[in-house]
Write an enzyme that holds these catalytic residues in place. Structure first.
Site, PDB file in Angstrom:
ATOM      1  N   THR A  47       0.871  -1.175   0.000  1.00 33.41           N
ATOM      2  CA  THR A  47       0.000   0.000   0.000  1.00 33.41           C
ATOM      3  C   THR A  47       0.905   1.221   0.000  1.00 33.41           C
ATOM      4  OG1 THR A  47      -0.105   0.290   2.382  1.00 33.41           O
ATOM      5  CG2 THR A  47      -1.698  -1.212   1.415  1.00 33.41           C
ATOM      6  N   GLU A  98      -5.520  -4.500   1.058  1.00 37.83           N
ATOM      7  CA  GLU A  98      -5.607  -5.586   2.047  1.00 37.83           C
ATOM      8  C   GLU A  98      -6.702  -6.588   1.712  1.00 37.83           C
ATOM      9  OE1 GLU A  98      -5.225  -2.410   2.530  1.00 37.83           O
ATOM     10  OE2 GLU A  98      -4.039  -1.947   4.307  1.00 37.83           O
ATOM     11  N   LYS A 143     -12.641  17.862  11.939  1.00 37.04           N
ATOM     12  CA  LYS A 143     -13.253  18.082  13.253  1.00 37.04           C
ATOM     13  C   LYS A 143     -13.332  19.583  13.485  1.00 37.04           C
ATOM     14  CE  LYS A 143     -13.231  13.828  15.364  1.00 37.04           C
ATOM     15  NZ  LYS A 143     -11.998  13.071  15.589  1.00 37.04           N
ATOM     16  N   TRP A 167     -18.319  17.243  13.443  1.00 40.80           N
ATOM     17  CA  TRP A 167     -17.650  16.373  12.535  1.00 40.80           C
ATOM     18  C   TRP A 167     -18.148  16.632  11.125  1.00 40.80           C
ATOM     19  CZ3 TRP A 167     -19.537  12.522   9.438  1.00 40.80           C
ATOM     20  CH2 TRP A 167     -18.655  11.497   9.087  1.00 40.80           C
TER      21      TRP A 167
HETATM   22  P1  ADP Z   1      -3.426   3.084  -1.052  1.00 42.01           P
HETATM   23  O1  ADP Z   1      -3.904   3.973  -2.160  1.00 42.01           O
HETATM   24  O2  ADP Z   1      -3.181   3.833   0.233  1.00 42.01           O
HETATM   25  O3  ADP Z   1      -2.413   2.067  -1.425  1.00 42.01           O
HETATM   26  P2  ADP Z   1      -5.610   1.341  -1.479  1.00 42.01           P
HETATM   27  O4  ADP Z   1      -5.366   1.378  -2.920  1.00 42.01           O
HETATM   28  O5  ADP Z   1      -5.621   0.065  -0.792  1.00 42.01           O
HETATM   29  O6  ADP Z   1      -4.657   2.246  -0.671  1.00 42.01           O
HETATM   30  O7  ADP Z   1      -6.923   2.161  -1.219  1.00 42.01           O
HETATM   31  C1  ADP Z   1      -7.880   1.802  -0.288  1.00 42.01           C
HETATM   32  C2  ADP Z   1      -8.695   2.980   0.133  1.00 42.01           C
HETATM   33  O8  ADP Z   1      -9.223   3.683  -0.973  1.00 42.01           O
HETATM   34  C3  ADP Z   1      -9.897   2.586   0.939  1.00 42.01           C
HETATM   35  O9  ADP Z   1      -9.576   2.324   2.270  1.00 42.01           O
HETATM   36  C4  ADP Z   1     -10.792   3.798   0.765  1.00 42.01           C
HETATM   37  O10 ADP Z   1     -10.460   4.815   1.679  1.00 42.01           O
HETATM   38  C5  ADP Z   1     -10.470   4.262  -0.629  1.00 42.01           C
HETATM   39  N1  ADP Z   1     -11.506   3.790  -1.548  1.00 42.01           N
HETATM   40  C6  ADP Z   1     -11.498   2.670  -2.279  1.00 42.01           C
HETATM   41  N2  ADP Z   1     -12.628   2.570  -3.005  1.00 42.01           N
HETATM   42  C7  ADP Z   1     -13.376   3.662  -2.734  1.00 42.01           C
HETATM   43  C8  ADP Z   1     -14.652   4.148  -3.160  1.00 42.01           C
HETATM   44  N3  ADP Z   1     -15.398   3.508  -4.031  1.00 42.01           N
HETATM   45  N4  ADP Z   1     -15.084   5.302  -2.628  1.00 42.01           N
HETATM   46  C9  ADP Z   1     -14.338   5.987  -1.751  1.00 42.01           C
HETATM   47  N5  ADP Z   1     -13.131   5.592  -1.320  1.00 42.01           N
HETATM   48  C10 ADP Z   1     -12.652   4.442  -1.799  1.00 42.01           C
END
Ligand code: ADP
Length: 550
Positions: free
Chosen positions: A179, A324, A434, A439
């Site tokens: 990630t 994950e 916040k 919120w």
């Molecule tokens: P990173 O970009 O940090 O490597 P990931 O690719 O695993 O992480 O992204 C996961 C995150 O992306 C989720 O926890 C969520 O916050 C965001 N995400 C994924 N799909 C959506 C969606 N359809 N709408 C809003 N947020 C999303």
């Protein structure tokens, strides 16, 4: 249980090769398109497996890629894990120090690299001890001098086109993806054979992102991040035609592929589909008639986008997932009793992140450690578990301790769940604003602002404030030729009508581009850092006066 009784990827390709030997795998390159059939693909995959053996790759070794979406990259998707080795896809958009860190952490033996990305990799590898024992293969026919890379076509050339695929256990590691780690070091997520198998099978349910042998599937979502949402595996399970958009495709490239290859299903982050939308509304005539479905995820799909594509006969399927989760967790299909509902109600539901995919369980825990009611109002942190959800981070007990509880993955996403079970992401725990003890959902404000004509992109971040702790500030990318002053007035007036008054951002700032993370998400961290010192709102009296409760 080993062997033919295990849950492994290999049978998906075995079936496609036998049932659909002539179905095509198409790839856009700078020199034009390449075409292979599943029969040829299977031969080349076997050649790759033999070449890896000859090179000395053994079961459990890690083989990395540093590539765009193309057929050779797809060859590694089956060729590497089905030998028992582990495919580590590296995101080339990561900063050099993260690339060095993950190559070292994963102990990669060999990296397959695109010529167009070689300068970036060579830069990261230059003088870096992490790369001392790493060899390179160039994903083409030519050498890359800077990396002393063997051309792929030479690497596999003299190898036999069949391979004695080993019987693997379900828990054999098959994939590895990091990630992007908005803070701290990237965290590795290891995918076993059975995680990828069960993710593929769940994707193929009607509640997932199902495909058929008549489909033409174009993953725009990068193969370097979470296996392009598993689409190359799902498309193979279906025996569908694959279309890979190659190096840095722009809207014109995607439009040409959709029209000329007859793409029916595609997937990508919202910016990809907004890009195509702008390309079309900007005067380019694109025939979208073959395109049935686009899967949109990674960030929230704006409602206005869902409606725009609906008007053109293209269904936007909103999906949520994470590295994950291999990555799919929810998909916003309509339940049967909503199929007769009015269009507004349907779009309300489809704009949410959706219904959990069969096979997974979730719970949502609020600040008091209680499970929230499913009323669409209460919110808390989403926790999830299931066969394709990782249970730990790769070699990181510290991060695992923080990220999991009682077998649940703590997603860091703040959500509501409505009476029908639709999950809606209202923020990430770290992005919630916040203000005065109240919120504010940054995601909701962003979606509302992006619905205005003249707004290309918008993001809302919490900026430190003396009196209210934080106040929202909106950053907007305006479309060309827009009257910015009028746009700000329109947005502010609209938000004042639709939201509690303390939600209305204290400032609307215009920027040329929203900074993006290595996975294409809005990088709020960058904006926060950039604007933290400039006191955009600090000291100013919020327009909304006291953010009292409403
Ligand atoms: P990173 O970009 O940090 O490597 P990931 O690719 O695993 O992480 O992204 C996961 C995150 O992306 C989720 O926890 C969520 O916050 C965001 N995400 C994924 N799909 C959506 C969606 N359809 N709408 C809003 N947020 C999303």
């Amino acid at each position: 249980m080993p062997g033919g009784h295990s849950q492994t990827l290999r049978p998906f390709l075995w079936r496609a090769e036998r049932l659909y030997p002539d179905t095509e795998i198409v790839s856009r390159t700078h020199e034009g398109r390449t075409r292979h059939t599943y029969a040829e693909y299977a031969d080349r995959t076997a050649q790759l497996a033999n070449a890896l053996d000859e090179y000395g790759i053994e079961r459990g070794d890690r083989v990395a890629t540093f590539c765009w979406n193309h057929t050779r990259h797809f060859e590694t998707y089956f060729g590497v894990p089905s030998t028992g080795a582990q495919l580590h896809t590296i995101n080339p958009l990561l900063p050099d120090e993260h690339i060095q860190y993950i190559v070292d952490d994963a102990a990669d033996e060999i990296v397959f690299v695109d010529a167009s990305l070689a300068p970036k990799l060579a830069g990261a590898a230059d003088g870096a001890a992490e790369f001392d024992d790493v060899d390179f293969v160039s994903m083409g026919s030519s050498e890359i001098d800077a990396l002393d890379a063997t051309p792929y076509e030479e690497f596999i050339a003299d190898q036999p086109t069949d391979y004695d695929w080993p019987d693997l256990d379900s828990d054999q590691p098959a994939g590895l993806c990091y990630t992007s780690g908005t803070t701290g070091k990237p965290k590795g997520v290891e995918y076993t054979q059975s995680m990828l198998w069960s993710h593929t099978m769940a994707s193929q349910t009607p509640q997932g992102i199902p495909m058929e042998d008549s489909d033409v599937v174009m993953p725009v979502v990068p193969m370097f991040h979470v296996n392009a949402w598993g689409m190359p595996f799902t498309a193979t399970a279906a025996g569908a035609k694959h279309v890979y958009p190659g190096p840095s495709p722009d809207p014109a490239d995607l439009a040409a592929l959709i029209e000329e290859e007859g793409v029916t299903v595609s997937a990508g982050v919202p910016t990809v589909w907004l890009g195509l939308q702008e390309y079309i509304t900007g005067g380019n005539d694109v025939d979208l008639s073959t395109l049935d479905t686009v899967i949109v995820g990674g960030a929230a799909a704006p409602r206005s986008m869902i409606e725009w594509y609906d008007d053109r006969g293209v269904e936007v399927l909103h999906a949520w997932g994470m590295t994950e989760l291999s990555p799919i967790g929810t998909v916003s299909h309509l339940t049967s009793d909503l199929r007769d509902a009015d269009y507004e109600t349907q779009v309300d539901k489809r704009s949410k992140q959706g219904l959990v995919v069969p096979g997974l369980e979730f719970e949502v825990i609020d600040e008091n450690d209680e499970e929230i009611p499913w009323d669409g109002e209460a919110f808390g942190e989403l926790r999830i578990r299931g066969p394709w959800v990782t249970q730990e981070y790769f070699a990181r007990p510290d991060a695992s301790e923080e990220g999991f509880e009682d077998g649940w993955l703590k997603t860091g996403d703040v959500v509501t769940v409505d009476e029908d079970g639709y999950i809606q992401l209202v923020d990430r725990t770290k992005d919630v604003i916040k203000s005065g003890g109240e919120w504010i959902s940054s995601v909701e404000l962003e979606n509302a602002i992006m619905a205005y004509d003249g707004v290309s992109e918008a993001t809302v971040v919490g900026v430190p404030h003396e009196r209210w702790q934080e106040r929202p500030v909106a950053f907007v990318v305006a479309a060309d030729g827009v009257d910015r002053e009028a746009l700000v007035e329109e947005i502010e007036a609209g938000l004042r009508e639709d939201y509690p008054k303390w939600w209305v951002p204290d400032a609307v700032e215009f920027i040329d581009e929203v900074p993006k993370t290595a996975t294409g998400k809005f990088s709020k961290k960058d904006l926060r850092e950039q604007y933290a010192d400039q006191s955009l709102v600090e000291g100013s009296v919020p327009k909304n006066d006291a953010p009292e409760q409403e």
